[in-house]
Design a protein around this motif. Sequence first.
Motif, PDB file in Angstrom:
ATOM      1  N   ARG A  67      52.493  31.803  49.848  1.00 50.43           N
ATOM      2  CA  ARG A  67      51.987  30.598  50.509  1.00 50.43           C
ATOM      3  C   ARG A  67      50.600  30.844  51.096  1.00 50.43           C
ATOM      4  N   PHE A  68      49.949  31.897  50.640  1.00 47.70           N
ATOM      5  CA  PHE A  68      48.572  32.106  51.053  1.00 47.70           C
ATOM      6  C   PHE A  68      47.802  32.806  49.946  1.00 47.70           C
ATOM      7  N   ASP A  91      33.016  38.331  53.729  1.00 49.74           N
ATOM      8  CA  ASP A  91      32.792  37.320  52.694  1.00 49.74           C
ATOM      9  C   ASP A  91      34.098  36.754  52.144  1.00 49.74           C
ATOM     10  N   ILE A  92      35.168  36.801  52.950  1.00 48.99           N
ATOM     11  CA  ILE A  92      36.446  36.230  52.517  1.00 48.99           C
ATOM     12  C   ILE A  92      37.100  35.456  53.665  1.00 48.99           C
ATOM     13  N   VAL A  93      37.993  34.545  53.287  1.00 48.13           N
ATOM     14  CA  VAL A  93      38.771  33.755  54.251  1.00 48.13           C
ATOM     15  C   VAL A  93      40.205  33.701  53.734  1.00 48.13           C
ATOM     16  N   ALA A  94      41.174  34.034  54.571  1.00 51.27           N
ATOM     17  CA  ALA A  94      42.585  33.874  54.197  1.00 51.27           C
ATOM     18  C   ALA A  94      42.920  32.389  54.301  1.00 51.27           C
ATOM     19  N   VAL A  95      43.682  31.888  53.331  1.00 52.47           N
ATOM     20  CA  VAL A  95      44.049  30.466  53.306  1.00 52.47           C
ATOM     21  C   VAL A  95      45.568  30.370  53.254  1.00 52.47           C
ATOM     22  N   TYR A  96      46.159  29.781  54.290  1.00 55.61           N
ATOM     23  CA  TYR A  96      47.612  29.601  54.374  1.00 55.61           C
ATOM     24  C   TYR A  96      47.949  28.143  54.052  1.00 55.61           C
ATOM     25  N   LYS A  98      50.816  24.929  52.819  1.00 58.15           N
ATOM     26  CA  LYS A  98      52.152  24.413  53.122  1.00 58.15           C
ATOM     27  C   LYS A  98      53.133  24.727  51.995  1.00 58.15           C
ATOM     28  N   ARG A  99      52.610  24.843  50.777  1.00 58.32           N
ATOM     29  CA  ARG A  99      53.447  25.032  49.586  1.00 58.32           C
ATOM     30  C   ARG A  99      53.117  26.348  48.903  1.00 58.32           C
ATOM     31  N   ILE A 100      53.954  26.741  47.987  1.00 57.55           N
ATOM     32  CA  ILE A 100      53.687  27.931  47.186  1.00 57.55           C
ATOM     33  C   ILE A 100      52.417  27.694  46.378  1.00 57.55           C
ATOM     34  N   VAL A 101      51.569  28.689  46.332  1.00 58.26           N
ATOM     35  CA  VAL A 101      50.255  28.581  45.699  1.00 58.26           C
ATOM     36  C   VAL A 101      50.383  28.525  44.178  1.00 58.26           C
ATOM     37  N   ASP A 102      49.736  27.517  43.584  1.00 57.73           N
ATOM     38  CA  ASP A 102      49.547  27.467  42.130  1.00 57.73           C
ATOM     39  C   ASP A 102      48.256  28.227  41.870  1.00 57.73           C
ATOM     40  N   VAL A 103      48.348  29.339  41.180  1.00 59.17           N
ATOM     41  CA  VAL A 103      47.195  30.204  40.979  1.00 59.17           C
ATOM     42  C   VAL A 103      46.128  29.516  40.128  1.00 59.17           C
ATOM     43  N   THR A 104      44.903  29.592  40.610  1.00 57.43           N
ATOM     44  CA  THR A 104      43.729  29.094  39.900  1.00 57.43           C
ATOM     45  C   THR A 104      43.012  30.315  39.330  1.00 57.43           C
ATOM     46  N   PRO A 105      42.472  30.223  38.119  1.00 56.88           N
ATOM     47  CA  PRO A 105      41.728  31.372  37.577  1.00 56.88           C
ATOM     48  C   PRO A 105      40.654  31.845  38.566  1.00 56.88           C
ATOM     49  N   PHE A 106      40.484  33.166  38.670  1.00 57.48           N
ATOM     50  CA  PHE A 106      39.613  33.748  39.683  1.00 57.48           C
ATOM     51  C   PHE A 106      38.146  33.324  39.556  1.00 57.48           C
ATOM     52  N   ASN A 107      37.740  32.814  38.397  1.00 58.22           N
ATOM     53  CA  ASN A 107      36.334  32.452  38.207  1.00 58.22           C
ATOM     54  C   ASN A 107      36.077  30.938  38.250  1.00 58.22           C
ATOM     55  N   VAL A 108      37.044  30.165  38.753  1.00 59.18           N
ATOM     56  CA  VAL A 108      36.899  28.708  38.882  1.00 59.18           C
ATOM     57  C   VAL A 108      36.731  28.365  40.362  1.00 59.18           C
ATOM     58  N   LYS A 109      35.626  27.694  40.695  1.00 65.75           N
ATOM     59  CA  LYS A 109      35.362  27.329  42.094  1.00 65.75           C
ATOM     60  C   LYS A 109      36.370  26.282  42.551  1.00 65.75           C
ATOM     61  N   ILE A 110      36.872  26.450  43.782  1.00 61.42           N
ATOM     62  CA  ILE A 110      37.805  25.490  44.376  1.00 61.42           C
ATOM     63  C   ILE A 110      37.284  25.072  45.749  1.00 61.42           C
TER      64      ILE A 110
END
Length: 140
Positions: A67-68, A91-96, A98-110
């Motif tokens: 969930r993070f 240069d990083i931020v932890a993101v928590y 509400k739901r289980i994370v759907d993984v996004t490819p590491f090279n796609v900006k979100i």
Amino acid sequence: MLTRRRLIASALATPFITTAAAAEDPLKVRELYQAKGRGLSDLAKASAGKRLTVEGFMAPPLKAESRFFVLTKMPMAVCPFCETEAEWPNDIVAVYTKRIVDVTPFNVKIVTSGVLELGAYKDPETGFLSMIRLTDASYG
């Protein structure tokens, strides 16, 4: 001419204008840290407890059905896992979420949106230490 009616109307519209501007222009991860050194920026300190929108890249999660995730300023093929507060990368931020994370490819900006929390926090489930994080977050 400024009338009481116009003043009240403009005051009521201000939160919507601010929210719309924030949605159009997300922050970059680097804006939450000092330009030099390892500290947090004045913007981050002033925004603690507020909902922010930040763009970056999703580092690969530490475990399945998490969930993070870690938001990075640059694409990373492996997750930057830190062991101590002194070693926390600026240069990083932890993101928590509400739901289980759907993984996004590491090279796609979100773009993520969540409540900014500052200070040391060790995730009880994974042992991951974060110094800065977004909670109650969503992303896309």
